[in-house]
Design a protein around this motif. Structure first.
Motif, PDB file in Angstrom:
ATOM      1  N   ALA A 160       0.830  -1.205   0.000  1.00  0.00           N
ATOM      2  CA  ALA A 160       0.000   0.000   0.000  1.00  0.00           C
ATOM      3  C   ALA A 160       0.867   1.259   0.000  1.00  0.00           C
ATOM      4  O   ALA A 160       0.573   2.236  -0.699  1.00  0.00           O
ATOM      5  CB  ALA A 160      -0.937  -0.004   1.211  1.00  0.00           C
ATOM      6  N   CYS A 161       1.956   1.232   0.773  1.00  0.00           N
ATOM      7  CA  CYS A 161       2.882   2.373   0.791  1.00  0.00           C
ATOM      8  C   CYS A 161       3.502   2.576  -0.592  1.00  0.00           C
ATOM      9  O   CYS A 161       3.658   3.717  -1.058  1.00  0.00           O
ATOM     10  CB  CYS A 161       3.970   2.151   1.834  1.00  0.00           C
ATOM     11  SG  CYS A 161       3.380   2.148   3.542  1.00  0.00           S
ATOM     12  N   SER A 162       3.858   1.477  -1.242  1.00  0.00           N
ATOM     13  CA  SER A 162       4.437   1.555  -2.584  1.00  0.00           C
ATOM     14  C   SER A 162       3.446   2.163  -3.567  1.00  0.00           C
ATOM     15  O   SER A 162       3.801   3.064  -4.354  1.00  0.00           O
ATOM     16  CB  SER A 162       4.851   0.160  -3.046  1.00  0.00           C
ATOM     17  OG  SER A 162       5.154   0.147  -4.424  1.00  0.00           O
ATOM     18  N   TYR A 163       2.213   1.708  -3.537  1.00  0.00           N
ATOM     19  CA  TYR A 163       1.207   2.244  -4.462  1.00  0.00           C
ATOM     20  C   TYR A 163       0.883   3.699  -4.165  1.00  0.00           C
ATOM     21  O   TYR A 163       0.641   4.490  -5.092  1.00  0.00           O
ATOM     22  CB  TYR A 163      -0.047   1.372  -4.447  1.00  0.00           C
ATOM     23  CG  TYR A 163       0.040   0.244  -5.434  1.00  0.00           C
ATOM     24  CD1 TYR A 163      -0.315   0.421  -6.761  1.00  0.00           C
ATOM     25  CD2 TYR A 163       0.519  -1.006  -5.048  1.00  0.00           C
ATOM     26  CE1 TYR A 163      -0.209  -0.612  -7.681  1.00  0.00           C
ATOM     27  CE2 TYR A 163       0.637  -2.042  -5.963  1.00  0.00           C
ATOM     28  CZ  TYR A 163       0.271  -1.834  -7.278  1.00  0.00           C
ATOM     29  OH  TYR A 163       0.397  -2.862  -8.197  1.00  0.00           O
ATOM     30  N   PHE A 164       0.895   4.082  -2.908  1.00  0.00           N
ATOM     31  CA  PHE A 164       0.672   5.487  -2.565  1.00  0.00           C
ATOM     32  C   PHE A 164       1.794   6.350  -3.142  1.00  0.00           C
ATOM     33  O   PHE A 164       1.538   7.433  -3.693  1.00  0.00           O
ATOM     34  CB  PHE A 164       0.597   5.660  -1.042  1.00  0.00           C
ATOM     35  CG  PHE A 164       0.344   7.075  -0.617  1.00  0.00           C
ATOM     36  CD1 PHE A 164      -0.924   7.618  -0.682  1.00  0.00           C
ATOM     37  CD2 PHE A 164       1.386   7.865  -0.159  1.00  0.00           C
ATOM     38  CE1 PHE A 164      -1.161   8.930  -0.296  1.00  0.00           C
ATOM     39  CE2 PHE A 164       1.163   9.181   0.235  1.00  0.00           C
ATOM     40  CZ  PHE A 164      -0.113   9.718   0.162  1.00  0.00           C
ATOM     41  N   ALA A 165       3.041   5.887  -3.010  1.00  0.00           N
ATOM     42  CA  ALA A 165       4.177   6.621  -3.562  1.00  0.00           C
ATOM     43  C   ALA A 165       4.056   6.770  -5.078  1.00  0.00           C
ATOM     44  O   ALA A 165       4.293   7.852  -5.638  1.00  0.00           O
ATOM     45  CB  ALA A 165       5.489   5.924  -3.197  1.00  0.00           C
ATOM     46  N   GLY A 199       3.290  10.314  -7.436  1.00  0.00           N
ATOM     47  CA  GLY A 199       4.422  10.746  -8.233  1.00  0.00           C
ATOM     48  C   GLY A 199       5.767  10.632  -7.565  1.00  0.00           C
ATOM     49  O   GLY A 199       6.791  11.043  -8.141  1.00  0.00           O
ATOM     50  N   GLN A 200       5.816  10.066  -6.361  1.00  0.00           N
ATOM     51  CA  GLN A 200       7.080   9.942  -5.642  1.00  0.00           C
ATOM     52  C   GLN A 200       7.770   8.606  -5.889  1.00  0.00           C
ATOM     53  O   GLN A 200       8.911   8.432  -5.467  1.00  0.00           O
ATOM     54  CB  GLN A 200       6.842  10.118  -4.139  1.00  0.00           C
ATOM     55  CG  GLN A 200       6.354  11.501  -3.751  1.00  0.00           C
ATOM     56  CD  GLN A 200       6.127  11.615  -2.262  1.00  0.00           C
ATOM     57  OE1 GLN A 200       5.494  10.752  -1.647  1.00  0.00           O
ATOM     58  NE2 GLN A 200       6.651  12.675  -1.667  1.00  0.00           N
ATOM     59  N   GLY A 201       7.108   7.680  -6.542  1.00  0.00           N
ATOM     60  CA  GLY A 201       7.659   6.338  -6.720  1.00  0.00           C
ATOM     61  C   GLY A 201       8.035   6.024  -8.148  1.00  0.00           C
ATOM     62  O   GLY A 201       8.147   4.845  -8.515  1.00  0.00           O
ATOM     63  N   SER A 202       8.236   7.058  -8.977  1.00  0.00           N
ATOM     64  CA  SER A 202       8.587   6.815 -10.376  1.00  0.00           C
ATOM     65  C   SER A 202       9.520   7.905 -10.881  1.00  0.00           C
ATOM     66  O   SER A 202       9.660   8.960 -10.257  1.00  0.00           O
ATOM     67  CB  SER A 202       7.328   6.766 -11.250  1.00  0.00           C
ATOM     68  OG  SER A 202       6.686   8.026 -11.254  1.00  0.00           O
ATOM     69  N   ALA A 227       9.321   2.225  -7.299  1.00  0.00           N
ATOM     70  CA  ALA A 227       8.776   1.890  -5.977  1.00  0.00           C
ATOM     71  C   ALA A 227       8.301   0.448  -5.905  1.00  0.00           C
ATOM     72  O   ALA A 227       8.352  -0.169  -4.835  1.00  0.00           O
ATOM     73  CB  ALA A 227       7.629   2.833  -5.614  1.00  0.00           C
ATOM     74  N   ARG A 228       7.849  -0.097  -7.046  1.00  0.00           N
ATOM     75  CA  ARG A 228       7.377  -1.486  -7.008  1.00  0.00           C
ATOM     76  C   ARG A 228       8.523  -2.460  -6.712  1.00  0.00           C
ATOM     77  O   ARG A 228       8.321  -3.494  -6.087  1.00  0.00           O
ATOM     78  CB  ARG A 228       6.674  -1.862  -8.315  1.00  0.00           C
ATOM     79  CG  ARG A 228       7.537  -1.872  -9.540  1.00  0.00           C
ATOM     80  CD  ARG A 228       6.832  -2.550 -10.713  1.00  0.00           C
ATOM     81  NE  ARG A 228       5.549  -1.980 -11.023  1.00  0.00           N
ATOM     82  CZ  ARG A 228       5.221  -1.452 -12.200  1.00  0.00           C
ATOM     83  NH1 ARG A 228       6.122  -1.411 -13.170  1.00  0.00           N
ATOM     84  NH2 ARG A 228       4.013  -0.987 -12.415  1.00  0.00           N
TER      85      ARG A 228
END
Length: 250
Positions: free
Chosen positions: A47-52, A56-59, A78-79
């Motif tokens: 869930a934290c990964s998908y939120f990031a 726009g913080q995880g790509s 992030a994944r």
């Protein structure tokens, strides 16, 4: 449907799944409590990964490569952070099912985790690479790590599981086949997605991975939690283990 739809769906599904698993998990024995925590924390991390990724913080934006139709691609790093933590936890949970009566071969579990981390880290390198020869070499190494994980599950863990009673053996086989069946789709999606051959559109690749993630972490987590409950029911019924009352602070 937009990429954001699938990312927020992943976040909501993981959060709801974590709540469901932690609510369902019982704590009659230390083993049952540990399994509930393992399978509950997996979708929390996801869930934290998908939120990031949704915010726009995880790509990051990378070149799409000389043969791609578009000049750039969105790379969701992030994944890979998610998978680095969650897939070893899932393997620990599966190992606990295989060796229900006691963790007799911890070296096998460490070997599984090591092979899994090689698979994830080299898949990350594959996704980050723009030079074809380097990219596909990393992909081949990642697939090799995946085969090592398969060997650990279906040869080494199954050897240990053979000494368990019948219901535990059946539970392990069900869990192992379900989990590895879902995991087998990931390298195919990476191969045909934007980080690989670019056959799938970015939105389609996100949708497929979101569905796979929810299946591997939430659906499997619920399934494994129920399997553990049934196994402990049998343990308590035949007296092979005693229920442990919860400790409360004085």
């Amino acid at each position: 449907m937009t990429p954001q739809f699938w990312l927020w769906l992943g976040f909501a599904g993981m959060a709801a799944g974590a709540a469901a698993i932690l609510f369902m998990a019982k704590r009659r024995t230390p083993a049952e409590e540990a399994d509930g925590i393992i399978h509950g924390i997996v979708p929390i991390i996801a869930a934290c990964s998908y939120f990031a990724m949704a915010t726009g913080q995880g790509s990051l934006v990378l070149p799409a490569g000389p043969d791609a139709a578009e000049a750039a691609r969105q790379f969701y790093f992030a994944r890979y952070i998610d998978w680095t933590f969650t897939t070893p936890l899932l393997l620990v949970g599966l190992s606990r099912t295989a060796m229900h009566s006691g963790m007799r071969r911890p070296a096998v579990v460490w070997g599984l985790i090591g092979s899994d981390l090689i698979m994830i880290v080299t898949a990350l390198a594959f996704g980050l690479s723009d030079v074809a020869a380097i990219k596909w070499t990393w992909f081949a190494i990642s697939c090799g790590g995946f085969l090592a994980v398969f060997y650990g599950i279906f040869v080494q863990l199954r050897e240990e599981n053979a000494s368990e009673r019948a219901d535990v053996r059946k539970a392990f086989v069900r869990n192992a086949v379900f989990l590895t069946g879902v995991w087998s789709a990931y390298p195919i999606v990476l191969l045909v997605g934007q980080d690989g051959l670019g056959i799938l559109s970015p939105t389609a690749a996100l949708a497929v991975i979101a569905i796979l993630d929810l299946t591997a972490k939430v659906v499997y987590g619920i399934m494994a939690t129920l399997e553990t409950t049934r196994t402990v029911d049998r343990d308590l019924k035949d007296g092979s283990v005693a229920a442990t009352p919860l400790r409360r602070a004085a």
